[in-house]
Design an enzyme around this catalytic site. Structure first.
Site, PDB file in Angstrom:
ATOM      1  N   SER A   1       0.841  -1.196   0.000  1.00 33.34           N
ATOM      2  CA  SER A   1       0.000   0.000   0.000  1.00 33.34           C
ATOM      3  C   SER A   1       0.875   1.244   0.000  1.00 33.34           C
ATOM      4  CB  SER A   1      -0.919   0.011   1.223  1.00 33.34           C
ATOM      5  OG  SER A   1      -1.870  -1.031   1.165  1.00 33.34           O
ATOM      6  N   ALA A   2       0.268   2.386  -0.273  1.00 33.35           N
ATOM      7  CA  ALA A   2       0.995   3.656  -0.280  1.00 33.35           C
ATOM      8  C   ALA A   2       1.512   3.975   1.123  1.00 33.35           C
ATOM      9  CB  ALA A   2       0.083   4.774  -0.776  1.00 33.35           C
TER      10      ALA A   2
END
Length: 359
Positions: A64-65
């Site tokens: 994920s970011a």
């Protein structure tokens, strides 16, 4: 999902950006993020994207970011000794950071659907323990990963103090997730396009808080085709540490404390890696004036002299960085390791105290 903060040149630069944007707000979360280099969890050839605030996916491997992980770590409100369950544990990046905070007397479990991703996570964990300079600076709760669908966890499984689900949860599965949580515990998961923090305040009482809007791939549903019944996922057991392991933890803690105290008394704190300074462009301006109606309004404008000065400053900064890059870097001291190696103990016992690390 991501792109909320500027890209960094390295892991420290990325963390600086996350702090500046208020995604990282506490010291313990910052320390965990700095200790685990996000780039180490990327495949070779893709590391250039590691320090951008963007999600990354290659086959079944997914990260994920950074802004999402930051919000998750803050929302979990981690403390030493807590139990943690990561549903959709992926590369193990988040679980490893959690392990640095909850310490050796916590519980750190992960469930991941794909066998190849679990193998990848175990490889990355082994590499961190054996090679990372950060390992000796923390007391660590090693994650344990199992393969399985997190919607098929055995009904007699134990409950956890903290839970994170890394895939979109449908409303129908919300109660299923809540049952895994202890009273007083915190569950963080994406539900209905919102990253949500849920606190269990009683046996049947909950408090929910939306953290930020997100977009996650949904949880993979159970496969009921052909009338086949899949086996329930058995979570790792919560085992009591052996006396041998407890002794190693205690000895390392004592030596780490003594080493730190002696270093401070001598006034020679351990060196830390020098962070790259960001280039700052100082922009000088002059004012011109224009008439608007019958009023004289000042208007800032750049001059040619400003551009020349900025070019000279940029060149001087580049020359300075190039000169610093040519200087050989002094090796970082691992005082804990040196202290253990100096002990009058058999080599096999020293290796055990060092977790068989070679550096």
């Amino acid at each position: 999902m991501g792109g909320a903060v500027s890209a960094g040149e390295d892991n420290d630069d990325l963390i600086d950006n996350l702090k500046e944007a208020q995604y990282i707000r506490t010291e313990r979360v910052e320390q965990a993020f700095r200790a685990i280099d996000r780039g180490d969890y990327y495949l070779e050839g893709y590391r250039d994207n590691a320090y951008k605030d963007l999600a990354w996916k290659h086959g079944n491997i997914h990260l994920s970011a950074p802004c999402i992980y930051s919000e998750v770590m803050e929302a979990l409100k981690l403390q030493q000794g807590l139990s943690f369950l990561n549903l959709g544990s992926g590369t193990g990046y988040l679980s490893t950071m959690v392990g640095l905070i909850i310490g050796p007397f916590g519980v750190n479990h992960g469930v991941e659907l794909h066998t190849d991703v679990v193998e990848y996570a175990r490889e990355k964990l082994d590499d961190f323990i054996k090679n990372s300079d950060s390992f000796d600076k923390f007391e660590f709760c090693e994650p344990s990963f199992v393969v399985g669908n997190c919607l098929e966890i055995s009904s007699d499984s134990h409950q956890y103090d903290r839970i994170y689900c890394g895939a979109g949860v449908q409303k129908d599965h919300e109660n299923y997730m809540k049952i895994l949580l202890k009273v007083g515990g915190i569950l963080v998961m994406p539900i209905e396009d919102q990253l949500t923090q849920i606190t269990r305040t009683g046996q049947s009482n909950w408090e929910s808080k939306n953290i930020l809007a997100v977009s996650f791939a949904p949880l993979v549903q159970q496969n009921r085709g052909d009338g086949c019944k899949t086996d329930a996922v058995k979570l790792p057991p919560i085992a009591v540490r052996s006396l041998q392991d407890l002794s190693r933890i205690s000895i390392r803690r004592t030596l780490r404390t003594l080493t730190s105290e002696e270093s401070q008394a001598r006034g020679t704190p351990q060196k830390v890696p020098q962070k790259r300074k960001r280039r700052r462009c100082r922009r000088r301006r002059i004012n011109t004036y224009v008439f608007v109606g019958n009023q004289l309004i000042p208007q800032p404008a750049e001059s040619e002299e400003d551009e020349r000065i900025e070019d000279e400053e940029a060149k001087a900064e580049e020359d300075k960085e190039a000169g610093e890059a040519l200087k050989p870097e002094e090796p970082l001291l691992n005082l804990l390791r040196d202290r253990i190696l100096a002990l009058p103990l058999p080599e096999a016992l020293k290796a055990y105290l060092l977790y068989y690390r070679e550096k």
